[in-house]
Design a protein around this motif. Structure first.
Motif, PDB file in Angstrom:
ATOM      1  N   LEU A 120      -1.853 -17.713 -32.041  1.00  0.00           N
ATOM      2  CA  LEU A 120      -1.314 -18.866 -32.771  1.00  0.00           C
ATOM      3  C   LEU A 120      -1.964 -18.963 -34.147  1.00  0.00           C
ATOM      4  CD1 LEU A 120      -1.157 -21.709 -30.081  1.00  0.00           C
ATOM      5  CD2 LEU A 120       0.600 -20.072 -30.742  1.00  0.00           C
ATOM      6  N   ARG A 121      -1.238 -19.605 -35.076  1.00  0.00           N
ATOM      7  CA  ARG A 121      -1.821 -19.857 -36.392  1.00  0.00           C
ATOM      8  C   ARG A 121      -2.795 -21.024 -36.276  1.00  0.00           C
ATOM      9  NH1 ARG A 121       0.551 -18.220 -40.967  1.00  0.00           N
ATOM     10  NH2 ARG A 121       2.092 -16.581 -40.746  1.00  0.00           N
ATOM     11  N   ARG A 122      -3.597 -21.204 -37.336  1.00  0.00           N
ATOM     12  CA  ARG A 122      -4.688 -22.173 -37.265  1.00  0.00           C
ATOM     13  C   ARG A 122      -4.259 -23.569 -36.820  1.00  0.00           C
ATOM     14  NH1 ARG A 122      -9.411 -20.171 -38.828  1.00  0.00           N
ATOM     15  NH2 ARG A 122      -9.270 -18.205 -39.952  1.00  0.00           N
ATOM     16  N   ARG A 123      -3.223 -24.080 -37.490  1.00  0.00           N
ATOM     17  CA  ARG A 123      -2.815 -25.449 -37.202  1.00  0.00           C
ATOM     18  C   ARG A 123      -2.328 -25.575 -35.751  1.00  0.00           C
ATOM     19  NH1 ARG A 123      -1.409 -29.807 -40.658  1.00  0.00           N
ATOM     20  NH2 ARG A 123      -1.830 -28.447 -42.424  1.00  0.00           N
ATOM     21  N   ALA A 124      -1.517 -24.613 -35.333  1.00  0.00           N
ATOM     22  CA  ALA A 124      -1.001 -24.635 -33.960  1.00  0.00           C
ATOM     23  C   ALA A 124      -2.145 -24.448 -32.951  1.00  0.00           C
ATOM     24  CB  ALA A 124       0.037 -23.538 -33.777  1.00  0.00           C
ATOM     25  N   ALA A 125      -3.111 -23.612 -33.319  1.00  0.00           N
ATOM     26  CA  ALA A 125      -4.245 -23.372 -32.440  1.00  0.00           C
ATOM     27  C   ALA A 125      -5.065 -24.639 -32.250  1.00  0.00           C
ATOM     28  CB  ALA A 125      -5.124 -22.258 -33.009  1.00  0.00           C
ATOM     29  N   ARG A 126      -5.187 -25.416 -33.336  1.00  0.00           N
ATOM     30  CA  ARG A 126      -5.926 -26.662 -33.243  1.00  0.00           C
ATOM     31  C   ARG A 126      -5.220 -27.623 -32.275  1.00  0.00           C
ATOM     32  NH1 ARG A 126      -6.855 -31.741 -34.376  1.00  0.00           N
ATOM     33  NH2 ARG A 126      -8.872 -32.315 -35.240  1.00  0.00           N
ATOM     34  N   ALA A 127      -3.913 -27.738 -32.448  1.00  0.00           N
ATOM     35  CA  ALA A 127      -3.142 -28.643 -31.599  1.00  0.00           C
ATOM     36  C   ALA A 127      -3.250 -28.218 -30.135  1.00  0.00           C
ATOM     37  CB  ALA A 127      -1.686 -28.660 -32.041  1.00  0.00           C
ATOM     38  N   ARG A 128      -3.181 -26.906 -29.928  1.00  0.00           N
ATOM     39  CA  ARG A 128      -3.261 -26.382 -28.567  1.00  0.00           C
ATOM     40  C   ARG A 128      -4.650 -26.652 -27.967  1.00  0.00           C
ATOM     41  NH1 ARG A 128      -1.944 -25.317 -24.072  1.00  0.00           N
ATOM     42  NH2 ARG A 128      -2.148 -23.294 -23.060  1.00  0.00           N
ATOM     43  N   ALA A 129      -5.696 -26.514 -28.792  1.00  0.00           N
ATOM     44  CA  ALA A 129      -7.062 -26.763 -28.318  1.00  0.00           C
ATOM     45  C   ALA A 129      -7.201 -28.215 -27.859  1.00  0.00           C
ATOM     46  CB  ALA A 129      -8.074 -26.441 -29.415  1.00  0.00           C
ATOM     47  N   VAL A 130      -6.623 -29.135 -28.615  1.00  0.00           N
ATOM     48  CA  VAL A 130      -6.683 -30.544 -28.224  1.00  0.00           C
ATOM     49  C   VAL A 130      -5.939 -30.753 -26.900  1.00  0.00           C
ATOM     50  CG1 VAL A 130      -5.999 -32.894 -28.871  1.00  0.00           C
ATOM     51  CG2 VAL A 130      -6.964 -31.359 -30.599  1.00  0.00           C
TER      52      VAL A 130
END
Lengths: 283, 338
Positions: free
Chosen positions: B152-162
């Motif tokens: 995933l790209r950074r922004r999507a990865a952040r959302a997924r981590a949350v």
């Protein structure tokens, strides 16, 4: 019943803690650890305090021993309020040896540079007992914790963990105190030594000394305590006869604690029950 | 706080599974597919020139859980490490086979291992703190796993981590995302590690003494979380512990390992109630000697909650009235925090 009422005669408790509050830090960093707790221990009684990490149980022990300053409330040791004692007064109190202690790590309650014999006789010599007599008593108490007197000339570092903890119990006993505070005394021991030390503590019940046994493990306290006090977030949420607290816990936290102990019995129902209790504690 | 409410909703969405991204992607799996097969695995210490593990066999299908019980030195951790392809130096699998989702690990290249670890087989261990970088926020560390493993790209990865932090039942995932490891309790750290472990949607999770260092209520929370992930996502579990009771909480099948030898293996109920080997019986005795069960009245187990809820009997009623002076034997003080 207030402590004043109890002061008459010898049924005065060996320890009465009233509305004790303790905090660490100050200003914005001020953190309340004990939030107005009360507990009394009768002469010869064994009381267990159960609490998990951060509940305040060790702070409770350390405050009663004068190692942490009480913010509010009274701590009556054999009727004497020690909550505002100055270091010199604590020193005098310790010399009298009314309260003794055993910590989780026996190396903390034993001087590593003193032989077992010296560790055991020291509190007696301080009180003016002559050495031969003190050594005699030390031998007797070593026997009570089921250790051989061959160990007397050894250093703590030469003993196994289980032996050391027994010596720490013997050292607490020689002064013939009214109360021994034990903070996680068996948590660092393997199962065989754990059972051994618990048996010894159980054996002390008839000797008249009161025990305040602090632990995170309900199982190790349940077998030897007359009463159990459950400490949760700085407050005693339940205090009662050991058997009742274990079998019919009433506070949601106590129920969660009992329900969380790993059991060899079937677990599926317990899971749903725990989920309910957690939700209850959150609100 | 609106964030908190949104997070709660997210958790709720995760629960019913109507948000496809919220849970570790439960891939459609045939229920009978073997996701981990360990067959007569032997492990050798090449320096000491001796065999340490003498033949371990078990199979895991989606949603199943197998427990391995034994003391330190019994070979339970080595067995797990073999399945993860991370045996310590000098140790080798000297016999038997291990298959991960049908793929024999014997011929795997390092690149193939990297692809399998995390996305097919994953693990959590005893000391969660030591697996996190103390100087990085925990969320960023999970996002990194997501970015690398799921692409995933950074922004999507952040959302997924949350989302993952919510999926492991951390109450304020946005807040936890921005925290450093030292700011979290042991139980929270272990949840963070589980979140990282399931980030790439593995089929098998190995939990090696993952709850040993935790308080008993926190241990139960983490075990319940594992059971819950197993039910929701079909995650298969290998639960390793020195404590038979811990394994019994979660697993359908138990292996009792002693000095590298499987001395007993079978359905949990059978091992607990009809143990055949003396060592298993000793483990059960030991538990009964200092476990809580010894002090539970025979029928209290089933009745405890009914009693506590309804207050059966006169004694309980007296207590509920505040434990008057007349009932000294049962004078229970009560400090409600409800």
């Amino acid at each position: 019943m207030s402590a004043d009422d109890q002061q008459r005669a010898g049924d005065r408790p060996i320890l009465a803690v009233e509305d004790l509050a303790v905090h660490y830090g100050a200003g914005r960093r001020r953190q309340s650890v004990l939030d107005g707790v009360s507990l009394s221990v009768a002469r010869g009684e064994t009381v267990g305090i159960i609490g998990e990490t951060g509940s305040g149980k060790s702070t409770f022990a350390r405050t009663v021993l004068g190692l942490v300053r009480a913010g509010r409330g009274r701590i009556l040791i054999d009727g004497e309020d020690v909550a505002r004692h100055k270091p010199r007064q604590w020193q005098a109190l310790r010399r009298r040896g009314v309260v003794q202690y055993v910590f989780q790590d026996p190396l903390r309650s034993l001087d590593p540079d003193l032989t077992i014999e010296d560790s055991l006789v020291e509190p007696l010599l301080v009180r003016g007992m002559r050495r031969p007599e003190a050594v005699e008593r030390a031998r007797a108490y070593l026997g009570r914790v089921r250790l051989d007197e061959d160990l007397l000339p050894r250093l703590p570092g030469e003993l196994s963990g289980g032996q050391r903890q027994r010596v720490a119990v013997a050292r607490a006993l020689v002064a013939e105190p009214g109360l021994i505070i034990l903070d996680e005394p068996v948590s660092a021991l393997d199962s065989a030594n754990r059972v051994g030390v618990l048996e010894i503590l159980k054996g002390l019940r008839d000797s008249g000394v009161a025990l305040l046994f602090i632990s995170h493990d309900l199982g190790s306290v349940a077998g030897i305590a007359d009463r159990i006090a459950v400490l949760y977030q700085g407050r005693f949420v339940e205090v009662g006869a050991a058997r009742d607290v274990v079998n019919t816990p009433r506070h949601p936290y106590t129920r969660l604690l009992v329900g969380s102990a790993p059991t060899l019995r079937s677990a599926a129902a317990a899971r749903a029950r725990r989920e309910e209790l957690r939700a209850l504690l959150r609100t | 706080m609106t964030t908190t409410q949104a997070d709660r909703d997210l958790v709720a969405a995760t629960d019913v599974g109507d948000s496809p991204t919220a849970t570790p992607t439960p891939r459609p799996l045939p229920a009978d597919e073997v996701v981990l097969a360990v067959r007569d695995v032997r492990i050798r210490d090449n320096v000491g020139d001796r065999e340490i593990v003498h033949g371990v066999t078990f199979e895991l299908r989606p949603g199943q859980a197998v427990g391995i019980v034994g003391e330190s030195g019994s070979g339970k951790t080595l067995t797990c490490r073999a399945a993860l392809g991370i045996l310590p130096e000098h140790f080798t699998v000297s016999g038997g086979t291990i298959e991960i989702a049908g793929e024999d690990i014997a011929g795997l290249t390092p690149a193939r291992w990297t692809a399998l670890r995390g996305s097919t087989i994953s693990a959590v261990f005893q000391d969660p703190g030591s697996y996190l970088n103390p100087s990085l926020r925990v969320g960023a560390q999970i996002a990194e796993v997501v970015r690398v493993k799921a692409g995933l790209r950074r922004r999507a990865a952040r959302a997924r981590a949350v989302e993952l932090l919510a999926a492991v039942r951390l109450r304020d995932p946005e807040l936890v995302y921005g925290q450093y490891p030292h700011e979290l309790s042991g139980g929270m750290l272990q949840r963070v590690l589980i979140a990282a472990a399931i980030a790439a949607g593995p089929r098998v999770l190995i939990a090696d003494e993952a709850t040993t260092a935790l308080d008993v209520t926190v241990q139960a929370e983490v075990l319940d979380l594992l059971a819950d992930l197993r039910e929701r996502t079909g995650l298969a579990l290998v639960v390793v512990s020195h404590d038979l009771a811990v394994v019994a909480q979660v697993c359908d099948e138990v292996l009792v390992l002693r000095d590298g030898e499987v001395v007993e293996q079978g359905p949990t109920e059978q091992v607990l109630y009809q143990p055949r080997h003396a060592y298993t019986r000793m483990l059960i005795d030991e538990h009964e000697q200092y476990g809580l069960e010894r002090f539970l009245d025979a029928d209290a187990d089933a009745d405890a909650d009914a009693d506590a809820d309804a207050g059966t009997g006169a004694e309980a009623d007296a207590d509920a009235d505040g434990g008057r002076a007349g009932a000294p034997a049962r004078d229970r003080e009560f400090d409600g925090v409800r």
